[in-house]
Design an enzyme around this catalytic site. Sequence first.
Site, short mmCIF file in Angstrom:
data_model
loop_
_atom_site.label_atom_id
_atom_site.label_comp_id
_atom_site.label_asym_id
_atom_site.label_seq_id
_atom_site.Cartn_x
_atom_site.Cartn_y
_atom_site.Cartn_z
CG ASN A 26 36.49 17.64 7.64
OD1 ASN A 26 37.03 18.93 7.40
ND2 ASN A 26 35.58 17.60 8.62
CG ASP A 85 34.14 20.36 7.06
OD1 ASP A 85 33.03 19.25 6.45
OD2 ASP A 85 33.67 20.30 7.82
CG HIS A 86 38.43 24.24 7.29
ND1 HIS A 86 37.63 24.80 7.98
CD2 HIS A 86 38.70 23.62 7.79
CE1 HIS A 86 37.72 24.48 9.26
NE2 HIS A 86 38.84 23.69 8.88
CG HIS A 109 30.14 19.26 10.52
ND1 HIS A 109 31.08 19.20 11.76
CD2 HIS A 109 28.77 19.53 10.66
CE1 HIS A 109 30.18 19.51 12.14
NE2 HIS A 109 28.37 19.18 11.91
NE ARG A 124 29.14 23.88 12.49
CZ ARG A 124 29.91 23.85 13.56
NH1 ARG A 124 30.70 23.27 13.49
NH2 ARG A 124 29.06 24.45 14.59
NE ARG A 154 30.10 27.80 11.43
CZ ARG A 154 30.35 27.54 12.74
NH1 ARG A 154 31.74 27.62 13.08
NH2 ARG A 154 29.83 27.68 13.79
CD GLU A 181 32.98 15.72 10.43
OE1 GLU A 181 32.89 17.09 11.38
OE2 GLU A 181 34.50 15.56 10.72
CB THR A 197 33.70 19.39 16.08
OG1 THR A 197 32.73 19.15 15.08
CG2 THR A 197 32.62 18.38 17.09
CD GLU A 200 36.22 11.61 13.80
OE1 GLU A 200 35.74 10.53 12.87
OE2 GLU A 200 36.64 11.98 13.82
CG HIS A 255 38.51 17.88 16.68
ND1 HIS A 255 39.50 18.82 16.94
CD2 HIS A 255 37.41 18.18 16.24
CE1 HIS A 255 38.53 20.10 17.07
NE2 HIS A 255 37.16 19.56 16.54
N GLY A 265 41.20 17.17 8.51
CA GLY A 265 41.05 18.27 7.89
C GLY A 265 42.03 19.47 8.08
N1 PXP Z 1 36.61 14.82 13.31
C1 PXP Z 1 35.67 15.40 13.08
C2 PXP Z 1 34.37 14.10 14.07
C3 PXP Z 1 35.13 16.40 13.76
O1 PXP Z 1 34.10 16.93 13.27
C4 PXP Z 1 36.19 17.00 12.72
C5 PXP Z 1 36.34 18.82 12.44
O2 PXP Z 1 35.05 18.91 11.39
C6 PXP Z 1 37.54 16.71 12.26
C7 PXP Z 1 37.16 14.99 12.76
C8 PXP Z 1 38.84 16.88 11.52
O3 PXP Z 1 39.28 17.84 12.63
P1 PXP Z 1 40.82 19.07 12.34
O4 PXP Z 1 40.48 19.97 11.64
O5 PXP Z 1 40.99 19.56 13.19
O6 PXP Z 1 40.96 17.69 11.81
#
Ligand code: PXP
Length: 250
Positions: A9, A11-12, A52, A54, A58, A79, A110, A160, A200, A222
């Site tokens: 992931n 996103d960050h 993701h 959103r 963001r 996502e 999430t 998931e 997660h 992520g």
């Molecule tokens: N899976 C889902 C469905 C999520 O919403 C997230 C967070 O965006 C992740 C996995 C990844 O989580 P983490 O960033 O804590 O590894």
Amino acid sequence: MGTLRLGVNIDHVATLRQARYGKMPESKNAEPDPIVAAAICERCGAHGIVAHLRADRRHIIDRDIERLRENIMTKLNLEMGNTPEIVDVVLRIVPDEVCLVPEKREEVTTEGGLDVVSQRKELEPTITRLHSAGIRVSLFVDPTLEQVDAAAELGADMVELHTGKLSNAFAEKIEKQELHNLQQAAKAASELKLQVNAGHGINYTNIALIQKIPHLTELNIGHAIISRAIFVGLDSAVREMLVAMEDYKG
Ligand code: PXP
């Protein structure tokens, strides 16, 4: 049982870019670029890229998703919250997979699984539309038998399982209970012919615990990977996680 697959992931990577360039998305200086990050993850052996989109944009923005779609060679797992605006974007982009997640504007990330049981009516038409576009659908759920059953009844391809509670457990008793819940939910999902993924809060330490969950096909990770990348580089961060996942017995 094949190898446990890794979806990274990203996103960050976008979070860091937006921290400086959120108000100047067209700047030629806007960095770091999540598309470059995705390419590095793929080159290092990641099996898929997760992002993701959103409602408040963001971190990941629409342009990122378009560019990811064009450039990803493994698979794109998007996502998304189940809202008409996001569904329209996703049907235009056509990712390989979608993971439906609950989404609250105030949350940092999430926070819980999707309540599939109480949201059947809202989820059903979305799943049908996504399937018509050839997109595989995953539902992000807490590890309970009720949620897994409801996901199967709605025709989801995958679940998931939310590992946040296990990942953040501060007491051994909670850890034990949550691992048990995840094991039972994974078993039930597999019996219902759902692909079982998990995600997660998974990191380089708790990955050992996560591997005690049976029937897993894919982990979506992520924050831990992108955080480690700051110190050792994204290349090593991805490879180290893949090595840690090699022990999985299924
Ligand atoms: N899976 C889902 C469905 C999520 O919403 C997230 C967070 O965006 C992740 C996995 C990844 O989580 P983490 O960033 O804590 O590894």
